[in-house]
Design a protein around this motif. Structure first.
Motif: not given
Length: 219
Positions: A15, A28, A30, A47, A49, A57-58, A60, A65, A72, A77
């Motif tokens: 991440p 996070f 990409y 985005a 979730w 895990k996001v 995005i 972002h 975020y 959060n």
């Protein structure tokens, strides 16, 4: 509560950011570095979730972002995770209240029909199916109502945290990102996921399949 668990399992790369929020790990990733970019970004979902029921895990889009980074941040959060946990509890509780009694009644009636009203078994079973459908509709509406109330409360907390002006700036930044990404000449169609959290609309979280921040897809 699990959110998009299939996607969660596929996000195995390193991440670009990790947060530890009250013992919950948020990674996070990409979207641009995954096969999901076209699937979601082309539909205006920048985005998503995901969760295995414990950590998050996001997924995005990178420029999204960058435009909404403040949305975020750690404290936001934290508010959002509390919302997700509360929604998960509400959904499970209501589902149990409806599903268990409905299935019990269905089995009892079906058994009685089979042994005592065989000539009417088909009609009785069809009637029970209608009852189940009506129960599911009522259950869904009740869950949505509860989720919307929790969503509004979470939004109010986020506004109080970052300030109304900053909140409005994020809404503007979101619209500008849409215009730039899709090269709109007119007002863009706002992403349902972030719109839920940035504006007074409700996200219904799909806990088992593909759905969900800050707008139950997420933010």
């Amino acid at each position: 509560m699990k959110l998009n668990p299939k996607i969660y399992k596929q996000l195995t790369a390193e991440p670009f950011e990790t947060q530890d929020v009250d013992g919950k790990i948020i990674e996070f990733h990409y979207m641009n570095d995954t096969p999901f970019l076209f699937q979601y970004a082309s539909k205006g979902r920048f985005a998503v979730w995901t969760s295995d029921g414990q950590n998050y895990k996001v997924l995005i889009e990178k420029t999204y972002h960058e435009a909404l980074r403040d949305f975020y941040q750690f404290d936001v959060n934290k508010i959002w995770l509390n919302f997700l946990e509360r929604v998960g509890g509400i959904s499970s509780k209501i589902n149990r209240l409806f599903i268990i009694p409905t299935m019990f009644i269905y089995v009892v009636v079906a058994t009685l029909a089979y042994f005592y009203f065989q000539e009417l078994t088909l009609q009785i079973l069809l009637g029970m199916i209608v009852l189940v459908v009506i129960s599911n509709i009522f259950q869904s509406r009740l869950v949505n109502k509860k989720v919307k109330a929790e969503n509004v409360a979470a939004q109010d907390k986020i506004r109080a945290l970052i300030g109304t002006d900053k909140f409005d700036d994020l809404v503007k930044a979101q619209e500008e990102h849409y215009q730039a990404y899709f090269k709109f000449e007119e007002d863009p169609i706002v992403d349902e996921s972030t719109q839920d959290a940035l504006q007074d609309e409700n996200q219904v979280i799909d806990s088992d399949e593909e759905g969900g921040k800050n707008g139950t897809e997420s933010n």
